[in-house]
Design a protein around this motif. Structure first.
Motif, PDB file in Angstrom:
ATOM      1  N   ALA A  10      30.150  17.341 -32.631  1.00  0.00           N
ATOM      2  CA  ALA A  10      30.535  16.204 -33.460  1.00  0.00           C
ATOM      3  C   ALA A  10      31.564  16.643 -34.475  1.00  0.00           C
ATOM      4  O   ALA A  10      31.584  17.794 -34.901  1.00  0.00           O
ATOM      5  CB  ALA A  10      29.307  15.650 -34.180  1.00  0.00           C
ATOM      6  N   ALA A  11      32.446  15.721 -34.841  1.00  0.00           N
ATOM      7  CA  ALA A  11      33.461  16.017 -35.858  1.00  0.00           C
ATOM      8  C   ALA A  11      33.984  14.722 -36.438  1.00  0.00           C
ATOM      9  O   ALA A  11      33.935  13.671 -35.800  1.00  0.00           O
ATOM     10  CB  ALA A  11      34.619  16.808 -35.257  1.00  0.00           C
TER      11      ALA A  11
ATOM     12  N   ARG B  33      33.442  11.504 -34.094  1.00  0.00           N
ATOM     13  CA  ARG B  33      33.466  11.584 -32.648  1.00  0.00           C
ATOM     14  C   ARG B  33      32.359  12.527 -32.180  1.00  0.00           C
ATOM     15  O   ARG B  33      32.158  13.578 -32.786  1.00  0.00           O
ATOM     16  CB  ARG B  33      34.811  12.181 -32.277  1.00  0.00           C
ATOM     17  CG  ARG B  33      35.324  11.761 -30.982  1.00  0.00           C
ATOM     18  CD  ARG B  33      36.675  12.391 -30.824  1.00  0.00           C
ATOM     19  NE  ARG B  33      37.534  11.549 -30.036  1.00  0.00           N
ATOM     20  CZ  ARG B  33      38.718  11.947 -29.605  1.00  0.00           C
ATOM     21  NH1 ARG B  33      39.174  13.132 -29.940  1.00  0.00           N
ATOM     22  NH2 ARG B  33      39.441  11.157 -28.865  1.00  0.00           N
ATOM     23  N   ILE B  34      31.695  12.145 -31.114  1.00  0.00           N
ATOM     24  CA  ILE B  34      30.582  12.941 -30.582  1.00  0.00           C
ATOM     25  C   ILE B  34      30.791  13.095 -29.076  1.00  0.00           C
ATOM     26  O   ILE B  34      31.210  12.138 -28.410  1.00  0.00           O
ATOM     27  CB  ILE B  34      29.233  12.226 -30.848  1.00  0.00           C
ATOM     28  CG1 ILE B  34      29.006  12.079 -32.366  1.00  0.00           C
ATOM     29  CG2 ILE B  34      28.060  12.968 -30.211  1.00  0.00           C
ATOM     30  CD1 ILE B  34      28.788  10.678 -32.813  1.00  0.00           C
ATOM     31  N   SER B  35      30.515  14.286 -28.549  1.00  0.00           N
ATOM     32  CA  SER B  35      30.652  14.475 -27.107  1.00  0.00           C
ATOM     33  C   SER B  35      29.647  15.497 -26.613  1.00  0.00           C
ATOM     34  O   SER B  35      29.419  16.509 -27.262  1.00  0.00           O
ATOM     35  CB  SER B  35      32.078  14.949 -26.768  1.00  0.00           C
ATOM     36  OG  SER B  35      32.205  15.137 -25.369  1.00  0.00           O
ATOM     37  N   GLY B  36      29.061  15.210 -25.463  1.00  0.00           N
ATOM     38  CA  GLY B  36      28.137  16.165 -24.873  1.00  0.00           C
ATOM     39  C   GLY B  36      26.912  15.486 -24.284  1.00  0.00           C
ATOM     40  O   GLY B  36      26.760  14.266 -24.378  1.00  0.00           O
ATOM     41  N   PRO B  37      26.031  16.290 -23.690  1.00  0.00           N
ATOM     42  CA  PRO B  37      24.906  15.731 -22.942  1.00  0.00           C
ATOM     43  C   PRO B  37      23.914  14.916 -23.787  1.00  0.00           C
ATOM     44  O   PRO B  37      23.221  14.047 -23.269  1.00  0.00           O
ATOM     45  CB  PRO B  37      24.218  16.969 -22.347  1.00  0.00           C
ATOM     46  CG  PRO B  37      24.781  18.147 -23.053  1.00  0.00           C
ATOM     47  CD  PRO B  37      26.118  17.757 -23.562  1.00  0.00           C
TER      48      PRO B  37
ATOM     49  N   LEU C 246      30.861   9.364 -27.856  1.00  0.00           N
ATOM     50  CA  LEU C 246      30.605   8.225 -28.725  1.00  0.00           C
ATOM     51  C   LEU C 246      31.563   8.306 -29.897  1.00  0.00           C
ATOM     52  O   LEU C 246      31.805   9.393 -30.432  1.00  0.00           O
ATOM     53  CB  LEU C 246      29.155   8.287 -29.236  1.00  0.00           C
ATOM     54  CG  LEU C 246      28.709   7.155 -30.168  1.00  0.00           C
ATOM     55  CD1 LEU C 246      28.589   5.832 -29.410  1.00  0.00           C
ATOM     56  CD2 LEU C 246      27.364   7.509 -30.824  1.00  0.00           C
ATOM     57  N   GLU C 247      32.152   7.164 -30.237  1.00  0.00           N
ATOM     58  CA  GLU C 247      32.979   7.108 -31.435  1.00  0.00           C
ATOM     59  C   GLU C 247      32.355   6.145 -32.407  1.00  0.00           C
ATOM     60  O   GLU C 247      32.061   4.999 -32.048  1.00  0.00           O
ATOM     61  CB  GLU C 247      34.384   6.619 -31.080  1.00  0.00           C
ATOM     62  CG  GLU C 247      35.363   7.740 -30.899  1.00  0.00           C
ATOM     63  CD  GLU C 247      36.778   7.226 -30.725  1.00  0.00           C
ATOM     64  OE1 GLU C 247      37.430   7.744 -29.806  1.00  0.00           O
ATOM     65  OE2 GLU C 247      37.202   6.313 -31.468  1.00  0.00           O
TER      66      GLU C 247
END
Ligand code: GDP
Ligand code: ZN
Length: 446
Positions: A10-11, A25-29, A81-82
């Motif tokens: 996340a960042a 912004r979030i990314s991953g399983p 996810l944004e």
């Protein structure tokens, strides 16, 4: 603990400070589980969903728009996810902290794009173009970065890789069927195809050289005795073209440096006015760095007061400059001496005060850089240029080997090296070290 591609990252993706909207912004399983925790439900894929963003106790931290992109059809190729909330540092920090409390790891600079590369959403040259687009210092640089992002460089590199593969197959087939008559026929064909490849690589080198110039620009040192008009000339160059702000990784800006755009060509000017002797260690360090930068410059602009002409002071300056640097000699203040503006006998006559002759200087600088400008350019990096040049070298070696009748094994080996070198551009063959170097210069959240 080491970073893992299994981490959900996340960042805050928007720049620090205050703004209308701020994005986390979030990314991953773990993205879907996180969305359920923060939003109370999983938003419909690719739909803008208004929702409150909930804290640990169910309290509302902020509210805004949530966008859920299930992998693999997302920027990173993973579930992402944004959260678009209000653009204040405190609310965004609250939101990011909530993500971290839910098990996310703070993303490294460029990690979203790195994942996009590792998941095959972008090749390496395109990933670099993302950073170049963000950092573009002029409209032309931005257009050219877009062209690189759309694959202007990658498509041609892939086409060349295919051609190289085809050739390798033919040459290796000759190894398996060493029939004399067939060999002679093949040799002429292979030689013709190699010549064609060389031509295409050379064209790409010329395009990439322009693209690298557009990205990296011309580094110019302004030297001259006090009062020759160095600062005035710098200001004159800065004033017509809007000064541009770029963030070039690894360099800190100081008063000695200025970047301007010459019809899209970035001109990095270093003023040597501050390069006096000093006892202050901090200043000494600054001076040492400035000289190191001068070593890396492309040319020196030696500013001379036309009324005084070149004398001992100019000779001393010339003696102090690194010998390999081309010196562009500029005579300033022709409004006082009445000299005709423009180039005469290797000297550029101009007036920083009223501007006459300054356009000739601009043209001269573009020519010095070998910059042709124009449309159709794609942004490139020195790295690409270097890989292309080495590829051209391997192809040339293959042609020589074939011409002197060396065995097909040698030709095949040169082709393999050419393929590997060319593949560095798009990341088909790349080391972790190279990837680390490239992505660490990105912004956080990209
Ligand atoms: P630097 O010490 O080399 O940076 O020189 P400056 O740019 O500070 O200029 C020194 C002085 O020369 C200032 O008073 C300027 O206004 C003046 N000057 C600079 N360029 C010109 C020019 O083209 N014509 C005239 N008449 N004066 C100039
Ligand atoms: Zn000055």
């Amino acid at each position: 603990m080491a970073d893992s591609p299994e981490d959900t990252i996340a960042a805050i993706a928007t720049p620090p400070g205050f703004g209308g909207v701020g994005v986390v912004r979030i990314s991953g399983p773990n993205t879907a589980a996180l969305a359920r925790a923060i939003l109370g439900r999983l938003p419909a894929p690719r739909h803008a969903t208004y929702a409150p963003f909930l804290g640990e106790q169910g309290e509302t931290l902020d509210d805004g728009i949530a966008l859920f992109f299930p992998g693999p059809r997302s920027y990173t190729g993973e579930d992402t996810l944004e959260l678009q909330g209000h653009g204040g540092p405190v609310v965004l920090d609250l939101l990011l902290s909530r993500c971290l409390a839910l098990g996310c790891r703070a993303a490294r600079p460029g990690e979203f794009t790195e994942r996009a590369f590792l998941n095959g959403r972008l090749d390496l040259a395109q990933a670099e173009a993302v950073a170049d687009l963000i950092e573009a210092g002029s409209a032309q640089a931005a257009r050219s970065a877009r062209r690189a992002l759309e694959g202007a460089l990658s498509h041609e590199v892939n086409a060349l890789l295919d051609a190289l593969t085809g050739l390798r197959v033919s040459v290796e087939a000759a190894l398996d069927f060493p029939d004399e008559d067939v060999d002679i026929l093949r040799e002429a064909q292979v030689q013709a195809r190699l010549a064609d490849l060389s031509g295409r690589i050379d064209r790409l080198i010329r395009g990439a050289a322009q693209g690298a110039l557009l990205r990296e620009g011309l580094r110019l040192v302004i030297a001259g005795r006090p009062n020759a008009g160095k600062s005035s000339l710098l200001n004159r160059l800065v004033r017509r073209e809007a000064a541009i702000v770029t963030h070039i990784p690894g360099t800190t800006r100081d008063v000695l440096r200025e970047t301007v755009s010459l019809d899209g060509l970035p001109l990095h000017l270093v003023d040597t006015a501050g390069l006096r002797e000093s006892d202050d260690p901090v200043e000494q360090e600054g001076i040492r760095r400035a000289w190191a930068e001068i070593e890396a410059a492309d040319a020196v602009l030696l500013v001379v007061d036309d009324a005084l002409g070149e004398g001992e002071e100019e000779a001393a300056i010339r003696a102090r400059l690194p010998g390999h640097l081309p010196v562009i000699c500029v005579h300033n203040k022709i409004d006082l001496t009445g000299r005709v503006p423009g180039k005469q006998g290797g000297v550029l006559y101009l007036s920083a005060q009223d501007g006459q002759g300054v356009d000739s200087l601009r043209e001269h600088l573009k020519a010095q850089a070998g910059f042709s400008g124009g449309e159709g350019l794609f942004l490139a990096r020195r790295r690409h240029l270097d890989a292309l040049t080495r590829t051209a070298g391997h192809v040339a070696t293959a042609r020589d080997a074939l011409a002197v009748g060396a065995g097909p094994e040698l030709v095949a080996e040169d082709l393999r090296l050419a393929q590997e070198t060319l593949g560095e551009i798009t990341g088909r063959f790349s080391s972790d070290d190279l990837l680390g170097r490239i992505f660490s210069t990105f912004c956080i959240g990209k």
